[in-house]
Structures are given as C-alpha cells and as structure tokens.
Motif scaffolding. Sequence first.
Motif, PDB file in Angstrom:
ATOM      1  N   PRO A 330       0.829  -1.215   0.000  1.00  0.00           N
ATOM      2  CA  PRO A 330       0.000   0.000   0.000  1.00  0.00           C
ATOM      3  C   PRO A 330       0.860   1.260   0.000  1.00  0.00           C
ATOM      4  O   PRO A 330       1.862   1.334   0.707  1.00  0.00           O
ATOM      5  N   GLY A 331       0.455   2.239  -0.814  1.00  0.00           N
ATOM      6  CA  GLY A 331       1.167   3.507  -0.853  1.00  0.00           C
ATOM      7  C   GLY A 331       2.514   3.450  -1.541  1.00  0.00           C
ATOM      8  O   GLY A 331       3.350   4.347  -1.351  1.00  0.00           O
ATOM      9  N   ALA A 332       2.758   2.423  -2.356  1.00  0.00           N
ATOM     10  CA  ALA A 332       4.067   2.269  -3.001  1.00  0.00           C
ATOM     11  C   ALA A 332       4.316   3.386  -4.004  1.00  0.00           C
ATOM     12  O   ALA A 332       3.395   3.941  -4.606  1.00  0.00           O
ATOM     13  N   VAL A 333       5.597   3.698  -4.189  1.00  0.00           N
ATOM     14  CA  VAL A 333       6.042   4.707  -5.146  1.00  0.00           C
ATOM     15  C   VAL A 333       7.007   4.055  -6.124  1.00  0.00           C
ATOM     16  O   VAL A 333       7.456   2.925  -5.923  1.00  0.00           O
ATOM     17  N   LEU A 334       7.351   4.775  -7.182  1.00  0.00           N
ATOM     18  CA  LEU A 334       8.279   4.270  -8.190  1.00  0.00           C
ATOM     19  C   LEU A 334       9.706   4.656  -7.832  1.00  0.00           C
ATOM     20  O   LEU A 334      10.001   5.820  -7.572  1.00  0.00           O
ATOM     21  N   LYS A 335      10.592   3.674  -7.842  1.00  0.00           N
ATOM     22  CA  LYS A 335      12.019   3.914  -7.677  1.00  0.00           C
ATOM     23  C   LYS A 335      12.717   3.364  -8.927  1.00  0.00           C
ATOM     24  O   LYS A 335      12.801   2.147  -9.120  1.00  0.00           O
ATOM     25  N   GLY A 336      13.184   4.260  -9.779  1.00  0.00           N
ATOM     26  CA  GLY A 336      13.854   3.873 -11.011  1.00  0.00           C
ATOM     27  C   GLY A 336      15.357   4.031 -10.873  1.00  0.00           C
ATOM     28  O   GLY A 336      15.839   5.126 -10.570  1.00  0.00           O
ATOM     29  N   LEU A 337      16.088   2.957 -11.088  1.00  0.00           N
ATOM     30  CA  LEU A 337      17.551   2.970 -10.986  1.00  0.00           C
ATOM     31  C   LEU A 337      18.111   2.586 -12.353  1.00  0.00           C
ATOM     32  O   LEU A 337      18.180   1.405 -12.705  1.00  0.00           O
ATOM     33  N   TYR A 338      18.532   3.591 -13.129  1.00  0.00           N
ATOM     34  CA  TYR A 338      18.880   3.381 -14.531  1.00  0.00           C
ATOM     35  C   TYR A 338      20.364   3.573 -14.778  1.00  0.00           C
ATOM     36  O   TYR A 338      21.026   4.403 -14.144  1.00  0.00           O
ATOM     37  N   SER A 339      20.875   2.821 -15.762  1.00  0.00           N
ATOM     38  CA  SER A 339      22.229   3.059 -16.267  1.00  0.00           C
ATOM     39  C   SER A 339      22.191   3.864 -17.556  1.00  0.00           C
ATOM     40  O   SER A 339      23.204   4.460 -17.935  1.00  0.00           O
ATOM     41  N   GLY A 340      21.058   3.897 -18.239  1.00  0.00           N
ATOM     42  CA  GLY A 340      20.921   4.610 -19.502  1.00  0.00           C
ATOM     43  C   GLY A 340      20.108   5.881 -19.349  1.00  0.00           C
ATOM     44  O   GLY A 340      18.944   5.847 -18.920  1.00  0.00           O
ATOM     45  N   ASP A 383      19.584   8.452 -13.020  1.00  0.00           N
ATOM     46  CA  ASP A 383      20.435   8.054 -14.145  1.00  0.00           C
ATOM     47  C   ASP A 383      21.866   7.927 -13.621  1.00  0.00           C
ATOM     48  O   ASP A 383      22.562   8.919 -13.455  1.00  0.00           O
ATOM     49  N   PHE A 384      22.310   6.698 -13.380  1.00  0.00           N
ATOM     50  CA  PHE A 384      23.659   6.469 -12.869  1.00  0.00           C
ATOM     51  C   PHE A 384      24.720   6.605 -13.957  1.00  0.00           C
ATOM     52  O   PHE A 384      25.912   6.578 -13.666  1.00  0.00           O
ATOM     53  N   GLY A 385      24.294   6.756 -15.202  1.00  0.00           N
ATOM     54  CA  GLY A 385      25.230   6.990 -16.279  1.00  0.00           C
ATOM     55  C   GLY A 385      25.494   8.455 -16.551  1.00  0.00           C
ATOM     56  O   GLY A 385      26.262   8.788 -17.464  1.00  0.00           O
ATOM     57  N   ASP A 386      24.873   9.344 -15.787  1.00  0.00           N
ATOM     58  CA  ASP A 386      25.102  10.776 -15.966  1.00  0.00           C
ATOM     59  C   ASP A 386      26.568  11.110 -15.733  1.00  0.00           C
ATOM     60  O   ASP A 386      27.241  10.508 -14.890  1.00  0.00           O
ATOM     61  N   ASP A 387      27.073  12.090 -16.490  1.00  0.00           N
ATOM     62  CA  ASP A 387      28.495  12.429 -16.430  1.00  0.00           C
ATOM     63  C   ASP A 387      28.962  12.736 -15.004  1.00  0.00           C
ATOM     64  O   ASP A 387      30.100  12.422 -14.637  1.00  0.00           O
ATOM     65  N   ALA A 388      28.093  13.341 -14.201  1.00  0.00           N
ATOM     66  CA  ALA A 388      28.490  13.697 -12.837  1.00  0.00           C
ATOM     67  C   ALA A 388      28.789  12.467 -11.989  1.00  0.00           C
ATOM     68  O   ALA A 388      29.534  12.551 -11.006  1.00  0.00           O
TER      69      ALA A 388
END
Length: 501
Positions: A330-340, A383-388
């Motif tokens: 219940p009450g879940a949210v989206l957690k997106g962990l991307y390399s692209g 976005d874990f692929g971001d330049d930073a």
Amino acid sequence: MTAPPSTTGARHVSLRGGVYADSVKLMQVSRDVGARDGVSAVLVAMATPLNLELAAGMGLAPDGDPAPDQLLVAIAATDDDVLAEAVAAVDAALAARERSTGPAQAIPARTIGAGLDALATDGPALAIVSVPGQYAVAEAADAIAAGRSVLVFSDGVPVEHEVALKRAAHDAGVLVMGPDCGTAIVSGVALGFANVVRRGPVGLVAASGTGAQQVSCLLDMAGVGVSHVLGVGGRDLSEAVGGLATLDALAALDADPATERVLLVSKPPAPSVAEAVRRAADGLSVPVRSAALSAETPDLTAAVEALLADLGAEVPQWPSRRGDGTAAGPGAVLKGLYSGGTLADEAMLLAAPVLGDIRSNTPLRPELDLGTDLSARGSVVIDFGDDALTAGRAHPMIDPTLRLEALAGVAASGEPAVLLMDVVLGHGADPDPAAALVPALTAAREAAETPLPVVVALIGTEADPQGWGRQADALAAAGAVVFASNAQATRHALDLLGAVS
C-alpha cells in the motif's frame, strides 16, 4: 575497487606519471587484483578528485597534491608478501596493456596525428578518441585535419570546443561522432557500447547511446537490421550545438545506398533545433522518422513499431519473462535505478503524467533535481550513467557498484516501492550483469519491510555475448518481471502501482 580495508595489514600507495589507461581497463585490473587471496582493497585509477575521494574513504589516500594525469595505485593486503605479489600483478597487467603486438622494433604512436602519419593513404577512415576530455580536442582535430571522421568517446569536452570540431569536420567533409559518443555501428563494426544486431536497411542517427541500443535491438528482434548507427553525442541537439553532427549524419546516410530509411533517436531536443533538423530531413531523398523523446512522443518502442509499419514488416510480440508476481505494498512509489540516460528519460516521460512529479538527478524540470545525495521520498528516477556520476569511474553498465548500493538503500528505507531498472547488454558491457544483480535483488527483497516488486528493461539481443534469454531467465528466477521494451517495463511498473497509463 573493493571494500575499505581493516586497520591492520600492509599497504601500498603510489602515483605514477606518464601512464594513462581508460577507466574500463583500470577497473578490470582493480577487480582482478582485488580477487586475490589476502587482498582487502584495491584502487587502480587516474588521480581524479573523485578517485582521490574514494581512496581516502578506503584509508589509502596518497600524500602530496596529485594531478589528474597521474595513475594512482592503492592496495591493502594482509601481509607484505601478499602486498608485493599484488603490486607485481598490477605492474604485469599494465605492462601487458602497453606491450606492442607488432615487430619488436615498432614504436607505438602516442597521438592520433602520429598514428595517421604512419599509415598509408588508404588507411582507416575513422579515428577513435578515448582520452581525458582536456586532451580529446587536440586528438580529434588531428584526425579531422587528416581527412578522417572521428568518434570521440571522451566526455568532459567544453561545448564551445565541440562546436568548433563539428564545424571543422563539416568543412572537411567528415563526421564527428560525440563527444561522449558511447555507441556506434559503422558498416557492421560495433564501437563502444553496441549490440550484436543484423545488418539491414535502417540507418540510425542517435544523440543517445542507450536509446540507439534499445531501437537497434527491437529492430533486430523484428528481423530488421541496421546499415549504420551514427552517434552524434548527447549535446548535439541542444541550442548550443545546433544539431551540427546530426545534419551531417543525415546527409551521409542519405548518400548511402545501403540505407533505405532513417530513424533519429534522442533525448528531448531543443525545439528550435528539432525544427531545423525536421526541415533538413524533409529535403532528403531517404525517408526520415523521428524518435526524439518529448512529452508528446515519449515511447521509443512505439517509434520502432511505426517504422516497421513503414517498411511493411510485422510487429512482433516483444519478448518478456514473468517473475514471481509480487504485488506492491500500500502507498508504493516508483524507484527507477537506470544506467541509460535516455531510458531514464523515457520512463519519466511515461510515468509523470500518471504519477505526478518525479525527482531525479536528470529531472524533467529543474525544480525536481535530487541534489547530490540522490535520495528523496516519493517517486524517484536516477540516471547512474550521468556524467556527474561517471567522472573518474567506469560506466554503470560495466561497474554496478553505485547502483547496487542504491538498490540496498531502497530496501532499507522502509518506503513501499516498485523497483524499475534497466540492464543493458552488448559489447563493452558487464559480461554477466545478472551475476551481480541477482544476489543483490534477492538480498534487497528479503530486507525490505514490504513487498518489493522488481521490473527490468533488458536491452539486448540473443546474439549478444551475454545472451538476452540467459540473462532474462536468471533475472526472472530471482522474481523480476523482464521486458525487452523499456516502455513496456515502465507501463508494467505503473500497473503494479495501480496507476492508469
């Protein structure tokens, strides 16, 4: 890089000048040496500020004031003998990289210009530059002056230098791909992060690496191949650059007899640049379809399906694997962990209309920026692929460390969530991403206070070294629901959240 060492044992920290290796090679050296018995920590990397910070966190900071063009070798081991063997292993690995495969008297060229001077006039038409950004411009300029197109893998190149290179290339009748061009396929030769796809009539112009990979893989699954994938760098369609390389790449594909259709793939472009590119495309003989992401066109899979219809090809049922059917709490949210980055943008563009604001390090609106700690309550896409996040370290498609740490953080937060991730296969990527991801997913789901459904967009083909089916089966066995389409994966995540997409 390995975990921080204990306070006991032997340590070696040194800085070496006149040595450069790309971050992928250095990460492999670190991994191999770190796997040796008795070695508790290893960091072999260029002495960039980020890597110096990592070394300090491991208790292996160098003395003095290191320069970014120095190589840092930092090792901790249980005793002096193990340490000596580890240092020798690093030396051997670096020496193997430098060893010439030609005649003993051959002296390897140290610059693009020297290398091209040593070649016959019928030598290669394309040069590849993968050096620190501050050195990339001079090397690329040498290639252009020699009449070669150039792929600039390097990031960190100032935008004004990018513009100057692309204008010079246009005047010379050659093409600059990049800077920060991670994916290209030229006449069937895969460069950088690219997948094993069949050859065919579709040319791609891509201001997006993982976007190009998604599109080329879906085309391959539909039985349609690509003639070329010309990456132009993520900034090319910005106001600052003005689509200089995109316009040249479109012209090159228009002149290519093997190219019958062109698809333009990008993150959201600057509107004025998108209009200029559209006008140029309308004047070409080859039909051009746009897959530039926007709020109105947020779906790369839909763009591929439209292109297949143009070609009279059947749209297949895109492959998927069903996991264990875990429902969201219940009450879940989206957690997106991307390399692209493009895949992250696509997920946000599809999800934001139904979820509302989504925080990100690459947000759709500036006020939604996550900041440096990359954490927030509510829906988040990173976005874990971001330049930073890749300065001085390997891309997350190679080194999953930061993303796996974030995965554990999602589980430990106590916040009900649906986890959405991409896994990108192909040349240059992790040879077996499921090997690290499956135990991390299992541990996270066991640690979470509420059910943690996992949805994966698996970008690749069966012909890739990792094998789409093998990776999909392993991820599904760990409970993940797996899709070949990032858009379908995102919509499934929204369904799990009870959102109407």
